[in-house]
Design a protein around this motif. Structure first.
Motif, PDB file in Angstrom:
ATOM      1  N   ILE A  78      47.366  42.061  30.238  1.00 45.56           N
ATOM      2  CA  ILE A  78      46.370  42.952  30.459  1.00 45.56           C
ATOM      3  C   ILE A  78      46.694  44.273  31.246  1.00 45.56           C
ATOM      4  CG2 ILE A  78      45.990  41.999  32.852  1.00 45.56           C
ATOM      5  CD1 ILE A  78      42.772  41.750  32.343  1.00 45.56           C
ATOM      6  N   ASP A  79      46.011  45.293  31.016  1.00 44.62           N
ATOM      7  CA  ASP A  79      46.412  46.284  31.606  1.00 44.62           C
ATOM      8  C   ASP A  79      45.288  47.176  32.128  1.00 44.62           C
ATOM      9  OD1 ASP A  79      47.021  48.123  28.398  1.00 44.62           O
ATOM     10  OD2 ASP A  79      45.107  47.301  29.537  1.00 44.62           O
ATOM     11  N   ILE A  80      45.358  48.143  32.972  1.00 42.12           N
ATOM     12  CA  ILE A  80      44.387  48.736  33.605  1.00 42.12           C
ATOM     13  C   ILE A  80      44.739  50.497  33.803  1.00 42.12           C
ATOM     14  CG2 ILE A  80      44.885  48.460  35.889  1.00 42.12           C
ATOM     15  CD1 ILE A  80      41.971  48.114  36.497  1.00 42.12           C
ATOM     16  N   ARG A  81      43.805  51.168  33.460  1.00 46.32           N
ATOM     17  CA  ARG A  81      44.018  52.609  33.798  1.00 46.32           C
ATOM     18  C   ARG A  81      43.325  53.066  35.108  1.00 46.32           C
ATOM     19  NH1 ARG A  81      44.703  51.570  28.536  1.00 46.32           N
ATOM     20  NH2 ARG A  81      46.481  52.521  27.420  1.00 46.32           N
ATOM     21  N   SER A  82      43.810  54.250  35.609  1.00 51.25           N
ATOM     22  CA  SER A  82      43.412  54.533  36.824  1.00 51.25           C
ATOM     23  C   SER A  82      41.799  55.025  36.917  1.00 51.25           C
ATOM     24  CB  SER A  82      44.161  55.640  37.369  1.00 51.25           C
ATOM     25  OG  SER A  82      44.182  56.903  36.424  1.00 51.25           O
ATOM     26  N   ASN A  83      41.215  55.039  35.924  1.00 51.41           N
ATOM     27  CA  ASN A  83      39.716  55.526  35.820  1.00 51.41           C
ATOM     28  C   ASN A  83      38.862  54.504  35.945  1.00 51.41           C
ATOM     29  OD1 ASN A  83      40.372  54.625  33.387  1.00 51.41           O
ATOM     30  ND2 ASN A  83      39.208  56.080  31.971  1.00 51.41           N
ATOM     31  N   VAL A  84      39.342  53.102  36.120  1.00 51.71           N
ATOM     32  CA  VAL A  84      38.557  51.839  36.429  1.00 51.71           C
ATOM     33  C   VAL A  84      39.099  51.137  37.762  1.00 51.71           C
ATOM     34  CG1 VAL A  84      37.658  51.975  34.082  1.00 51.71           C
ATOM     35  CG2 VAL A  84      39.653  50.520  34.548  1.00 51.71           C
ATOM     36  N   GLY A  85      38.097  50.433  38.213  1.00 50.77           N
ATOM     37  CA  GLY A  85      38.712  49.555  39.448  1.00 50.77           C
ATOM     38  C   GLY A  85      38.982  47.999  39.015  1.00 50.77           C
ATOM     39  N   GLU A  86      38.467  47.628  37.860  1.00 47.84           N
ATOM     40  CA  GLU A  86      38.681  46.320  37.570  1.00 47.84           C
ATOM     41  C   GLU A  86      38.368  45.983  35.990  1.00 47.84           C
ATOM     42  OE1 GLU A  86      35.789  43.658  39.600  1.00 47.84           O
ATOM     43  OE2 GLU A  86      36.966  41.840  38.758  1.00 47.84           O
ATOM     44  N   LYS A  87      39.237  45.099  35.604  1.00 53.27           N
ATOM     45  CA  LYS A  87      39.045  44.698  34.111  1.00 53.27           C
ATOM     46  C   LYS A  87      39.090  43.149  34.053  1.00 53.27           C
ATOM     47  CE  LYS A  87      41.161  45.823  29.884  1.00 53.27           C
ATOM     48  NZ  LYS A  87      42.266  46.714  29.083  1.00 53.27           N
ATOM     49  N   LYS A  88      38.485  42.719  33.185  1.00 56.19           N
ATOM     50  CA  LYS A  88      38.569  41.125  32.992  1.00 56.19           C
ATOM     51  C   LYS A  88      38.780  40.755  31.515  1.00 56.19           C
ATOM     52  CE  LYS A  88      35.780  38.890  36.733  1.00 56.19           C
ATOM     53  NZ  LYS A  88      34.520  38.080  36.812  1.00 56.19           N
ATOM     54  N   ASP A  89      39.377  39.859  31.380  1.00 53.58           N
ATOM     55  CA  ASP A  89      39.765  39.052  29.973  1.00 53.58           C
ATOM     56  C   ASP A  89      39.645  37.511  29.965  1.00 53.58           C
ATOM     57  OD1 ASP A  89      42.140  39.460  27.432  1.00 53.58           O
ATOM     58  OD2 ASP A  89      40.243  38.568  27.387  1.00 53.58           O
ATOM     59  N   GLN A  90      38.639  37.061  29.805  1.00 54.48           N
ATOM     60  CA  GLN A  90      38.484  35.451  30.128  1.00 54.48           C
ATOM     61  C   GLN A  90      38.936  35.028  31.321  1.00 54.48           C
ATOM     62  OE1 GLN A  90      40.563  33.637  26.562  1.00 54.48           O
ATOM     63  NE2 GLN A  90      39.067  34.620  25.130  1.00 54.48           N
ATOM     64  N   ARG A  91      40.062  34.425  31.462  1.00 56.99           N
ATOM     65  CA  ARG A  91      40.429  33.710  32.843  1.00 56.99           C
ATOM     66  C   ARG A  91      41.297  34.681  33.679  1.00 56.99           C
ATOM     67  NH1 ARG A  91      43.912  30.157  33.089  1.00 56.99           N
ATOM     68  NH2 ARG A  91      44.456  30.214  30.792  1.00 56.99           N
ATOM     69  N   ILE A  92      41.650  35.965  33.026  1.00 59.88           N
ATOM     70  CA  ILE A  92      42.471  36.827  33.762  1.00 59.88           C
ATOM     71  C   ILE A  92      41.789  37.907  34.031  1.00 59.88           C
ATOM     72  CG2 ILE A  92      44.860  35.762  33.260  1.00 59.88           C
ATOM     73  CD1 ILE A  92      44.692  38.260  31.054  1.00 59.88           C
ATOM     74  N   ALA A  93      41.990  38.813  35.276  1.00 61.97           N
ATOM     75  CA  ALA A  93      41.378  39.836  35.774  1.00 61.97           C
ATOM     76  C   ALA A  93      42.474  40.894  36.500  1.00 61.97           C
ATOM     77  CB  ALA A  93      40.282  39.625  36.657  1.00 61.97           C
ATOM     78  N   VAL A  94      42.276  42.076  36.606  1.00 64.64           N
ATOM     79  CA  VAL A  94      43.076  42.876  37.315  1.00 64.64           C
ATOM     80  C   VAL A  94      42.346  43.845  38.031  1.00 64.64           C
ATOM     81  CG1 VAL A  94      43.322  44.631  35.332  1.00 64.64           C
ATOM     82  CG2 VAL A  94      45.204  44.472  37.076  1.00 64.64           C
ATOM     83  N   THR A  95      42.518  43.934  39.355  1.00 65.22           N
ATOM     84  CA  THR A  95      42.037  45.052  40.088  1.00 65.22           C
ATOM     85  C   THR A  95      42.742  46.202  40.567  1.00 65.22           C
ATOM     86  OG1 THR A  95      42.313  43.662  42.145  1.00 65.22           O
ATOM     87  CG2 THR A  95      40.348  43.267  40.939  1.00 65.22           C
ATOM     88  N   LEU A  96      42.361  47.368  40.663  1.00 66.19           N
ATOM     89  CA  LEU A  96      43.257  48.716  41.224  1.00 66.19           C
ATOM     90  C   LEU A  96      42.422  49.054  42.284  1.00 66.19           C
ATOM     91  CD1 LEU A  96      45.478  50.692  40.508  1.00 66.19           C
ATOM     92  CD2 LEU A  96      43.892  51.520  39.076  1.00 66.19           C
TER      93      LEU A  96
END
Lengths: 112, 113
Positions: free
Chosen positions: A48-66
């Motif tokens: 999973i990855d996230i870019r600085s223009n979002v605070g959270e991203k989810k993909d099924q059982r995994i999520a990333v917060t920034l």
């Protein structure tokens, strides 16, 4: 240059519980934050990855917060399964032709 | 489709020998990266190509390390006069453009005896 700190270095959870891995970065210009899973003797896999223009991203059982203000980002795995056991690496990258800078990794063990 | 491939998967070299490690990126991927991964550590950046141009080689640890990508596809990392401290896994990664969404090869485990 960029410096990425990752903790904990090891994490054991019971199957079905959640796991959280945290990373901090030093360069406020960094804008791309991937997470990789590496099983023993295998290649790192982008999960999973996230870019600085979002605070959270989810993909099924995994999520990333920034949190850009605090310069930290976290990986959350819910309903952990034994096959989630691996070493997880966070990384950060600035704009332009800057390289990925990796954390030292977290060894996650999911106990059945 | 085929992922990133690397060869050889394992290499044992005597101290002082030269080695060459090969990377075949995903077809159409413009950007190619080399990393060094010591045991129990995260990958550390060595060098970066965009097509055939080597845009950043700031991570190469010494002038014994040399990388090329002459036709903008396959890349070779060469280490001259190998030393014991060169023992590590050498990972190659490619991305469509720039440095986001990098996909890694299986690595070459180099052991210098």
């Amino acid at each position: 240059g960029e410096n990425v700190e990752q903790h904990p270095s090891t994490l054991s959870v019971q199957e079905g519980d959640s796991a959280v891995i945290k990373c901090t970065y030093s360069d406020s210009a960094s804008n791309y934050f991937p997470w990789y899973k590496q099983e023993l003797g295998k290649r790192p896999q982008l999960i999973i990855d996230i870019r600085s223009n979002v605070g959270e991203k989810k993909d099924q059982r995994i999520a990333v917060t920034l949190n850009k203000t605090a310069k930290h980002f976290s990986l959350h795995i819910t309903e952990t399964q034994p096959e989630d056991s691996a070493v997880y690496f966070c990384a950060a990258r600035g704009s332009g032709n800057t390289p990925l800078v990796f954390g030292k990794g977290t060894r996650l063990s999911v106990i059945a | 489709g085929a992922g990133v491939s690397q060869s050889p998967r394992y290499k044992v070299a005597k101290r002082g020998q030269d080695v060459a490690l090969r990377c075949d990126p995903i077809s159409g991927h413009v950007s190619l990266f080399w990393y060094q991964q010591a045991l129990g550590q995260g990958p550390e950046f060595l060098t970066y190509f965009q097509n055939e141009a080597q845009l950043d080689k700031s991570g190469l640890p010494s002038d014994r390390f040399f990388a090329e990508r002459p036709e903008g596809s396959v890349s070779t990392l060469k280490i001259q006069r190998t030393q014991q401290e060169d023992s590590a896994v050498y990972l190659c990664a490619s991305s469509l453009a720039g440095g986001d969404e990098q996909y890694f090869g299986p690595g070459t485990r180099l052991t210098v005896t």
